[in-house]
Design an enzyme around this catalytic site. Sequence first.
Site, mmCIF file in Angstrom:
data_model
loop_
_atom_site.group_PDB
_atom_site.id
_atom_site.type_symbol
_atom_site.label_atom_id
_atom_site.label_comp_id
_atom_site.label_asym_id
_atom_site.label_seq_id
_atom_site.Cartn_x
_atom_site.Cartn_y
_atom_site.Cartn_z
ATOM 1 C CG HIS A 87 13.225 14.899 -22.432
ATOM 2 N ND1 HIS A 87 13.179 16.252 -22.218
ATOM 3 C CD2 HIS A 87 12.315 14.665 -23.403
ATOM 4 C CE1 HIS A 87 12.292 16.811 -23.012
ATOM 5 N NE2 HIS A 87 11.745 15.861 -23.759
ATOM 6 C CG ASP A 223 15.628 18.137 -20.504
ATOM 7 O OD1 ASP A 223 16.371 17.333 -21.096
ATOM 8 O OD2 ASP A 223 14.399 17.958 -20.375
ATOM 9 C CB SER A 663 11.397 17.999 -26.399
ATOM 10 O OG SER A 663 10.633 18.024 -25.250
HETATM 11 N N1 ARG Z 1 7.486 16.724 -20.100
HETATM 12 C C1 ARG Z 1 8.590 16.768 -21.034
HETATM 13 C C2 ARG Z 1 8.123 16.233 -22.386
HETATM 14 O O1 ARG Z 1 6.974 15.997 -22.593
HETATM 15 C C3 ARG Z 1 9.774 16.018 -20.519
HETATM 16 C C4 ARG Z 1 9.628 14.537 -20.518
HETATM 17 C C5 ARG Z 1 10.806 13.748 -20.061
HETATM 18 N N2 ARG Z 1 11.057 13.842 -18.646
HETATM 19 C C6 ARG Z 1 10.489 13.066 -17.708
HETATM 20 N N3 ARG Z 1 10.794 13.306 -16.458
HETATM 21 N N4 ARG Z 1 9.695 12.063 -17.942
HETATM 22 O O2 ARG Z 1 8.778 15.630 -23.153
HETATM 23 N N1 GLU Z 2 8.773 17.602 -23.262
HETATM 24 C C1 GLU Z 2 8.023 17.697 -24.478
HETATM 25 C C2 GLU Z 2 8.681 16.988 -25.669
HETATM 26 O O1 GLU Z 2 9.337 16.007 -25.516
HETATM 27 C C3 GLU Z 2 7.805 19.120 -24.777
HETATM 28 C C4 GLU Z 2 6.888 19.629 -23.787
HETATM 29 C C5 GLU Z 2 5.537 19.865 -24.378
HETATM 30 O O2 GLU Z 2 4.762 18.940 -24.595
HETATM 31 O O3 GLU Z 2 5.321 21.057 -24.618
HETATM 32 O O4 GLU Z 2 8.486 17.344 -26.795
#
Ligand code: ARG
Ligand code: GLU
Length: 728
Positions: A87, A223, A663
């Site tokens: 991502h 990922d 991330s």
């Molecule tokens: N929750 C993760 C973060 O905050 C992954 C985000 C990307 N993935 C998604 N399905 N939107 O970055």
């Molecule tokens: N998916 C999040 C990012 O892009 C990390 C997840 C979180 O917020 O801990 O940094």
Amino acid sequence: MKRVTLIFTWILITGSLLTARADEGLWIPLLIEQLNIQNMQENGFKLTADNIYSINNSSMKDAVMIFGGGCTAELISDEGLIITNHHCGYRRIQQHSTMDHDYLTNGFWAMSGEEELPNPGLTVTFLKWMEDVTDTVMSGVTNAMNEQRRDEMIQSNIAGIIQNTLDSTHYKVHVEPFFAGNQYFLLVEEVFRDVRLVGAPPSAIGKFGGDTDNWMWPRHTGDFSLFRIYADSNNLPTDFSPDNVPYKPAEYFPVSLKGVQPDDFTIVFGYPGRTYEYVPSYHIKMLTEDIYPRLIAIRDQKLEIMNRDMDKDPKVRIQYSAKSASISNSWKRWIGEIKGLNKLHALEKKEKFENDFQNWVDSDPETKAKYHNLLSDYEKLYARYAQYRLANDYIREVFYRKEVFYRNGTELVSFSGRFHKLVQMVEKGDSDEKINEIVEDLKKTTINFYKNYNLPTDKKIFVAMLRMLDENMGTEFQPSFYINLYSNYHDNYEKYASRIYKKTLFVHQDQVLEILSSPKKSDINKIKNDPVYLLFESVDDLYSSKIFPEYNRLAGDLNKFNRLYMAAQMEFQEDKIFYPDANSTLRLSYGKVKGYKPRDAVYYKFYTTIEGIIEKDNPEIYDYNVPDKLKELFAKNDYGRYAENGELHVCFIATNHTTGGNSGSPVINAEGHLVGVNFDRAWEGVMSDLMFNPDQCRNISLDIRYALFIIDKFAGAGYLLEEMELVE
Ligand code: ARG
Ligand code: GLU
């Protein structure tokens, strides 16, 4: 000045007496030796603080970097190979994708150096060293100064520090406030500008589970994506050139094939963005009662419209997948935060803390003189701040965002806003040279914009947003052009939208490019009278003259209170070891591999396997459509050396404190080897940005063996493993 000295002495004294505990905490690499190493070693860590951060020797920090704007990546070979999340590489992968070469859908693997794809604009940033410069930053600052005077003094001191450092290096230098401006660090960084795409699994692996599983455990997302840093012949940063060579790093992570067991010690080392651990109860109340519910409602509508159109048309899916993922990400986190904060009784906890704090303040004439009114002033400020913050956020969600382009607002309005500067420059009679520069920029913007623009989707969102604005914001926070024009349409949002979308030139790529080929005064007039542009101007005027200045002023007051309250909390809890809130600088968190109990009668194990991918398989559902090749490998149990007791692990969880920006961060075991790549947090614990709970907060990591399996067995790019140092 006194306050600052206090914190210094506090660090000196407590640093030698106490050390921090595991789980909660985003620790400063420079201070690990002082504050954390003892406790880390008690928890299983086998190396030294010097192995993590050192300026004399190479250390782990030399293998960790900021990837692009907001992610972390780490080196996994001495040939400049880096790994981050899928991502995090998503936009780059998308930019290289077309209907014919759809790398998002099919994945991408460079089978040799020549096939790696350059990414103009993408950088990675290493921390060379950091230094506590609080004394210099604060020199001349007194308690008697007003905020403006104080700020000027600090800024001028910072400028001096930066200039001094720049005199002796070619690095990037900046100074950042920590502990809400009670401490300052100098950060010296090296930025590499030639970073090429090496590999990415198909989205059906890299984004498996999509937004449905996002922020959730159990998780089965592969990922990750691979890039490579290139340097000039002296191993220094340079712009892209075919002559560049792979970067030779000072340090990289050996990759462990051993996996993790419950209670194993883990480090996450990366660039957490923002946390708010020390805010007063009023902040929690504002977010959970005023701000989040309204933003969630706006995004409910956007997502519903986008998802419907994406399901109907694969082209729209490519165009809108990154946009909807970005909109959905915070939307889902907000929902989780509200739940998590409620379950934790965060508001009550903060209120109780504030009660005790106030009693302590009032028990002593000196603290009483300094802090007696702090909480009540805070409360008054929040009442007004909340209003303006909502107005600010609403404008961003409904129309545009000044700093960021068409990610969240209404696309056409925000796109037309990109021409604002051009209009001004032509009117001012700026030189052709200057105008040309921005015109070239706009041409690129325009082409990128239409590549990912679907008019019917945007128009539906526009209509929905008008309705939201009308129903939820007072007229003082609505743009005048819109009010005037709109009143002629008697609440008929569709009719209004149809009319302006029909008349605007911004729905026609050819007309826009025609204007850009040689912009004349008459073209500029056309833009200025365009209904979408007029709407933009009217929004911009409202935002710039009415919302932003007041919002900014209130935010300034808030900063001051935050600084005071931070210092006061440190005085109040003098036995506690504090970590500063995240501020996008390099931090280390450490914890243990552990399952958790999300709700009554349910216990989640610490790892997932490929079994779970097959269980979720459903060709009818986009997010759960498992690639055939993966199913074959599963059917044959063909996991090679990447399995553990016959099982192929996919993800695992631990108690490390992380947030957005982490991330792609390396997950490192007690020996300093890479066991995983951090990519998310579990839903029940996303309130950790405001309050951490070791029972519920879990970071989610990709098991590095699953990445190796995908590269080797699934993609047949096993040659990439040859440059890694694998630890059996
Ligand atoms: N929750 C993760 C973060 O905050 C992954 C985000 C990307 N993935 C998604 N399905 N939107 O970055
Ligand atoms: N998916 C999040 C990012 O892009 C990390 C997840 C979180 O917020 O801990 O940094």
